[in-house]
Design a protein around this motif. Structure first.
Motif, short mmCIF file in Angstrom:
data_model
loop_
_atom_site.label_atom_id
_atom_site.label_comp_id
_atom_site.label_asym_id
_atom_site.label_seq_id
_atom_site.Cartn_x
_atom_site.Cartn_y
_atom_site.Cartn_z
N GLU A 159 0.63 -0.98 0.00
CA GLU A 159 0.18 -0.17 0.48
C GLU A 159 1.04 1.09 0.03
O GLU A 159 2.11 1.25 0.50
N GLN A 160 0.61 2.59 -1.43
CA GLN A 160 1.24 3.31 -0.95
C GLN A 160 0.59 4.20 -1.75
O GLN A 160 0.19 4.54 -2.96
N ASP A 161 0.63 5.85 -0.93
CA ASP A 161 -0.02 6.70 -1.53
C ASP A 161 -1.06 6.75 -2.17
O ASP A 161 -2.36 6.72 -2.93
N GLY A 162 -2.58 5.75 -1.45
CA GLY A 162 -3.65 5.05 -1.47
C GLY A 162 -4.04 4.08 -2.58
O GLY A 162 -5.08 4.30 -2.72
N VAL A 163 -2.92 3.52 -3.31
CA VAL A 163 -3.12 2.98 -3.59
C VAL A 163 -2.29 0.56 -3.42
O VAL A 163 -1.71 1.43 -2.51
N ARG A 164 -3.81 0.47 -3.87
CA ARG A 164 -3.07 -1.48 -2.73
C ARG A 164 -2.96 -1.90 -4.21
O ARG A 164 -3.57 -1.74 -4.69
N ALA A 165 -1.91 -3.11 -4.78
CA ALA A 165 -1.01 -3.32 -5.05
C ALA A 165 -1.14 -4.93 -4.21
O ALA A 165 -0.36 -5.32 -3.18
N GLU A 166 -1.82 -5.51 -5.36
CA GLU A 166 -1.95 -7.07 -4.75
C GLU A 166 -0.77 -7.63 -6.18
O GLU A 166 -0.32 -7.42 -6.91
N VAL A 167 0.57 -8.46 -5.51
CA VAL A 167 1.32 -8.80 -6.66
C VAL A 167 1.33 -10.46 -6.38
O VAL A 167 1.99 -11.09 -5.60
N ARG A 168 2.12 -10.93 -7.50
CA ARG A 168 3.11 -12.25 -7.36
C ARG A 168 3.70 -11.99 -8.21
O ARG A 168 4.16 -11.97 -9.12
N TRP A 169 4.83 -12.81 -8.21
CA TRP A 169 6.36 -12.98 -8.77
C TRP A 169 6.30 -13.93 -8.39
O TRP A 169 7.57 -14.65 -7.10
N GLY A 170 6.69 -15.38 -9.84
CA GLY A 170 6.68 -16.60 -10.07
C GLY A 170 6.34 -17.36 -8.28
O GLY A 170 4.91 -17.35 -8.14
N GLY A 171 6.90 -18.33 -8.08
CA GLY A 171 6.57 -19.08 -6.45
C GLY A 171 6.80 -20.66 -7.12
O GLY A 171 6.97 -20.85 -8.39
N HIS A 172 6.05 -21.29 -6.20
CA HIS A 172 6.61 -22.82 -6.40
C HIS A 172 5.74 -23.78 -7.66
O HIS A 172 5.88 -25.04 -8.35
#
Length: 263
Positions: free
Chosen positions: A167-180
């Motif tokens: 969460e930054q400056d009123g923006v909420r981001a969901e991130v996925r980068w790679g994984g099993h």
């Protein structure tokens, strides 16, 4: 369809969990310990390779260094230049391939952050890159490289998460980068990492990007071999975090940070 490197703002948001000023302080502390340039002088110039939004180069410029950012992506270069202009900072931006570039400047310090050497897929690529960077440094200069910790690939439990929310400056981001779910090729050590970023603005707007990004995993022994083959550097130190106390083999280490000194 655009990819993650065509969306610099979303890329920067996804990486906002990083404390860039703290990391830059660590870089400068390592320079004070390992740089062998002019006696009694501090480093005065830096080039960030595969710089993306160039946050570290911009912070170093803010602290008085002559800074250059190099990246192959045109959107990233434009974004970095715009960020510098908005902040009133001097930043030279160069669009070029980090394996083979030639610019007239020479630098006391070179840096590659956020595991960006994962975009070099072969030993020839890595050696060519090290040779190109060394050609742009004075004797005694440092090249500080941040890579993923080998435990992320070789241990049963990785050191970093592949999914997070920022969460930054009123923006909420969901991130996925790679994984099993994304398997590493045991022959090439390349993983086709699926990534996505979905950002929700306070006004209800939603921006998203998804991509498949090939990444090459480099071991510590491969890095050591490439340094020998390139011939321009010696390994001065290694760390497992952005401090002087976490060593690469410590259980708490989450990055592989190599400090190379130009011969």
């Amino acid at each position: 369809m655009s990819g993650i490197y065509d969306e610099p703002g979303l890329y920067q948001l996804a990486c906002a969990y990083r404390d860039v000023p703290v990391e830059v302080s660590a870089l400068l502390n390592w320079c004070a310990s390992h740089w062998q340039g002019d006696a009694g002088a501090a480093v005065q110039s830096v080039i960030e390779l595969a710089a993306g939004p160039a946050e570290h180069a911009l912070e170093l410029a803010r602290r008085g260094l002559r800074a250059t950012a190099l990246d192959r992506s045109a959107p990233m270069c434009s974004y970095a230049a715009a960020q510098a202009a908005a902040a009133g900072l001097d930043l030279d931006v160069v669009r070029a391939d980090m394996r083979d570039f030639s610019i007239p400047a020479r630098f006391d310090l070179a840096i590659t952050m956020l595991n960006s050497l994962c975009h070099l897929f072969t030993l020839d690529d890595l050696v060519a890159h090290l040779t190109a960077v060394a050609a742009h440094q004075r004797p005694g200069g440092l090249y500080i490289v941040e890579l993923a910790h080998p435990a992320d690939y070789l241990a049963q439990v990785p050191r970093t998460s592949s999914e997070w929310t920022i969460e930054q400056d009123g923006v909420r981001a969901e991130v996925r980068w790679g994984g099993h779910q994304d398997r590493i090729d045991p022959v090439t050590q390349i993983t086709s990492e699926h990534m996505s970023i979905t950002a929700h603005g306070a006004d209800g707007t939603v921006r998203s990007v998804s991509d498949v990004v090939p990444n090459r995993f480099w071991t510590a022994t491969e890095m050591t071999a490439a340094i020998r083959l390139a011939g321009g550097y010696a390994l001065a130190a290694s760390y497992g975090d952005f401090d002087d106390t976490t060593m690469l083999g410590d259980p708490a280490a989450w990055r592989m940070i190599l400090v190379l000194r130009r011969g």
